[in-house]
Design an enzyme around this catalytic site. Structure first.
Site, PDB file in Angstrom:
ATOM      1  CG  HIS A 186      -1.725   1.231   1.408  1.00 63.37           C
ATOM      2  ND1 HIS A 186      -2.725   1.621   0.537  1.00 63.37           N
ATOM      3  CD2 HIS A 186      -1.686   2.195   2.372  1.00 63.37           C
ATOM      4  CE1 HIS A 186      -3.272   2.758   0.957  1.00 63.37           C
ATOM      5  NE2 HIS A 186      -2.661   3.125   2.060  1.00 63.37           N
ATOM      6  CD  GLU A 227      -6.856   0.871   8.138  1.00 64.39           C
ATOM      7  OE1 GLU A 227      -6.486   0.691   9.314  1.00 64.39           O
ATOM      8  OE2 GLU A 227      -6.806   1.970   7.554  1.00 64.39           O
ATOM      9  CG  ASP A 283      -9.471   4.741   8.725  1.00 57.96           C
ATOM     10  OD1 ASP A 283     -10.413   5.363   9.248  1.00 57.96           O
ATOM     11  OD2 ASP A 283      -8.281   5.099   8.821  1.00 57.96           O
ATOM     12  CE  LYS A 331      -6.596   8.425   5.730  1.00 62.03           C
ATOM     13  NZ  LYS A 331      -6.315   7.070   5.255  1.00 62.03           N
ATOM     14  CB  THR A 340      -4.793   0.407   3.135  1.00 59.27           C
ATOM     15  OG1 THR A 340      -5.483   1.587   3.554  1.00 59.27           O
ATOM     16  CG2 THR A 340      -5.527  -0.246   1.985  1.00 59.27           C
TER      17      THR A 340
END
Lengths: 439, 439
Positions: free
Chosen positions: B144, B211, B243, B263, B368
């Site tokens: 990621h 996640e 998330d 976020k 992630t």
């Protein structure tokens, strides 16, 4: 927020120390803390400062001195954290403030019963005033952002988003303590100059951050932004805050997701939270320098332009072990909160515009409150030009960053003619040596 | 963590659905949640999944079915959040697991009394399992980090600290919800391509982040780092976590202090938390690719090298409104947690090395969890090459980022021959239209 009878500078209290020269806690202030008698196993409970005394809200509620909304607010403030009081909102806080202001005035009929609810501050110890659900640190000083940016990017110190976005990031709530806190110098990974591999070691660049802490009152529902016009209804009050920072750990860890362990080892709050109502005489216009963009509509309001900023004077004193022994301290910074680029109302409106829910007892940090000149900088990394120009203290010592045994004292107050002095008390923290490490 | 009688794949329960093909919740799993009957005003309390049923820990504690440490653990789990149970530690969790494993087995004498403590999952609704004091999001997938880095820095995708530092940052706890959560598309400041000034608008690049969520058990004292050898003693269990992220807001706000409003509008947890003990059969070695640096000593241990990683299989399904109507879903990612670059133990050791105190109920996000190939990526920004290559769904629709009405379902499970299947249930969230804005 308009002035009312509680702001009248002529008010006099039957608590004599409320009139001592330079007191932080006259009758016009009435800030909140959580306290108990030092070394006792008494329950923690809320209290209100008056002179050198504390009105014990648990004793006050039990004594039935107040009635109506003020009594309900005192009852909420009698718990071991102030979250319930913070959740009640401005009308309840105002009712309690007015009732206490009247009951503490010279000649008040409540004096005999209230006298039994006083605890001397000299006998008190304090706790963090709220259960802090979430702590958000902002970055509201354009001078700090510029000074720090210059150390990393001399030609382009300020990033393009700064004048549009009230930059903030999430911080660590669990390690926030109250004035008097001592903490170990943090261990952390750093990449020393010239090294090809990082190593674990005690931080060599331990710094202060002169900040204010802003406690959230009533929250908002998830998905429901708070408009500027209502933003201050969600703010309980303001205290002093030192967001200790390990600059060498920060430099190595912060990309791409921001500061983490460089800040999460300890942060220190002053015990006393001053309400926005007490600060009303010290409001000043929110102004943008000529040529700077005006805030986007969701960050703008008439009231914010007229009186969104606060003239809170701030001072940072350093006490090295030698200075402590000599009984003197070195003042290393004086500035005012009025220089902040973003206001408290703008922090609330920005934080919630995406639907994020605030909760009673959440804490905002203002970010390091450096003023326009370098001697007004609120962090050693600025005051020493990144550690290159040591500060010369009056006793011949020098400092770039903090050494073991150093204490830092932050003080804050508002003062002007025609209004009572409103003080914040002090916020003290001390650096202990790092744990030994074999790594 | 060694295997014991609770892991025996031959165990059979008197709850018949614990043997249904593909069940997530056989007798060898026994994960925890907080639940009540749907639409009721019953108190929230802890429960343990078995097949399609829930063992109601409040009813269990009241019925006095268990004794000793297991009974104390059930009592702690009977509260409206699992923090008290999480604080008890591994021996207590193990005692409760063993007692439940025995009481739920075919022929157990406890069957008649336990039967009265079962609530069908079909009748249940769930809450966030703990009061989350602090939420920390890590960044443990090197794939990621590389994929995202390539979008910003094609020649130098991975930052120099990545292979040394388990990168993490503080996240927002208040807006974390439980599976079934619907949330409004967030408003936020963005700088649209070609624009000279930012504006406030609904996010146009709303994304997922696949996640795992890791719940902290017993905390550590401030100033006392947790060594690798004890790190897993501080971990209660693992759940699924989405998330959600607004990439356009993130791009404009994240420098220099990291993601904030991009976020904090919503994050979604699965209700069921699977204990580390249940996952013991699925441990795999923690391995570094040839040529990569070995972890610094404070991030290294024999046990971590031998079995620090977990082979948890993960799948992300997208349900557009049309797919939902057709009763099918589009699987857009399959991967495994075994590809993570940093382990759960390393997260704990790193988080506390500076003295930061963890508390029971704190949550870590894994970051992630993209796998080594692009179809194993856990975010749309990777799957669509930054929005440039839309995903083609089987029904002819396409997606770059999420549209209003889309739901995302994350599933996780462990499976291999010679061990019982251990499932995580599912984590579902749905995007609602943004609030109208005049700003």
């Amino acid at each position: 927020m308009s002035l009312n009878e509680t702001h009248d500078p002529a008010l006099r209290s039957w608590v004599a120390s409320a009139h001592a020269a330079g007191t932080d806690f006259p009758l016009q202030n009435l800030p909140f803390a959580v306290f108990r008698r030092q070394g006792s196993s008494e329950p923690w409970r809320g209290g209100v400062a008056i002179g050198d005394q504390i009105v014990d809200l648990a004793a006050l509620a039990a004594a039935g001195v107040l009635s109506g909304e003020a009594a309900a607010a005192a009852q909420a403030g009698a718990q071991d954290k102030l979250n319930a009081l913070m959740a009640l909102g401005q009308p309840a806080w105002s009712a309690l403030r007015l009732a206490l202001s009247r009951a503490l005035r010279e000649g008040a009929a409540e004096q005999p019963r209230l006298q039994g609810c006083l605890v001397p501050q000299a006998q008190a110890e304090y706790d963090v005033p709220a259960r802090i659900g979430d702590y958000t640190d902002f970055y509201t000083s354009v001078h700090h952002a510029t000074n720090i940016g210059r150390l990393f990017r001399p030609d382009n110190p300020l990033l393009p988003n700064y004048k549009w976005v009230p930059i903030g990031y999430h911080g660590r709530a669990s390690s926030i303590g109250v004035s008097g806190q001592s903490f170990r110098r943090p261990l952390g990974q750093t990449l020393p100059p010239g090294a090809t591999q990082p190593s674990l070691a005690p931080s060599k660049r331990l710094d202060i951050e002169l900040e204010l802490g802003i406690f959230v009152g009533p929250g908002n529902a998830q998905g429901e932004p708070v408009p500027m016009e209502q933003a201050e209804d969600h703010v309980f009050g303001i205290c002093l805050f030192n967001d200790w920072s390990a600059r060498d750990i920060q430099a190595w860890e912060y990309q791409p997701l921001g500061p983490f362990l460089s800040k999460s080892f300890a942060s220190t709050l002053s015990p006393w939270v001053v309400t926005l109502e007490a600060l009303a005489p010290y409001r000043v216009p929110f102004e943008r320098p000529e040529g700077d963009p005006q805030p986007l509509p969701y960050l703008d309001s008439d009231a914010n332009r007229r009186e969104g900023s606060l003239d809170i004077q701030l001072q940072v004193d350093l006490l090295t072990p030698r200075l402590r022994e000599a009984g003197s301290a070195a003042t290393i910074c004086r500035t005012s909160y009025r220089h902040a680029y973003w206001t408290v109302a703008q922090m609330v409106a920005h934080h919630t515009v995406n639907g994020c829910n605030l909760q009673p007892g959440d804490l905002f940090g203002s970010g390091t409150l450096s003023g326009p000149t370098l001697d007004q900088a609120g962090a050693l990394i600025e005051l020493t030009a990144g550690g290159k120009q040591p500060l010369a203290l009056a006793n011949g010592e020098t400092r770039t960053f903090l050494e073991d045994g150093d204490s830092v004292v932050i003080r804050g107050w508002c003062e002007k003619s025609g209004a009572a002095r409103i003080g914040f008390g002090e916020c003290v923290g001390t650096v202990l040596p790092a744990l030994a490490t074999g790594a």
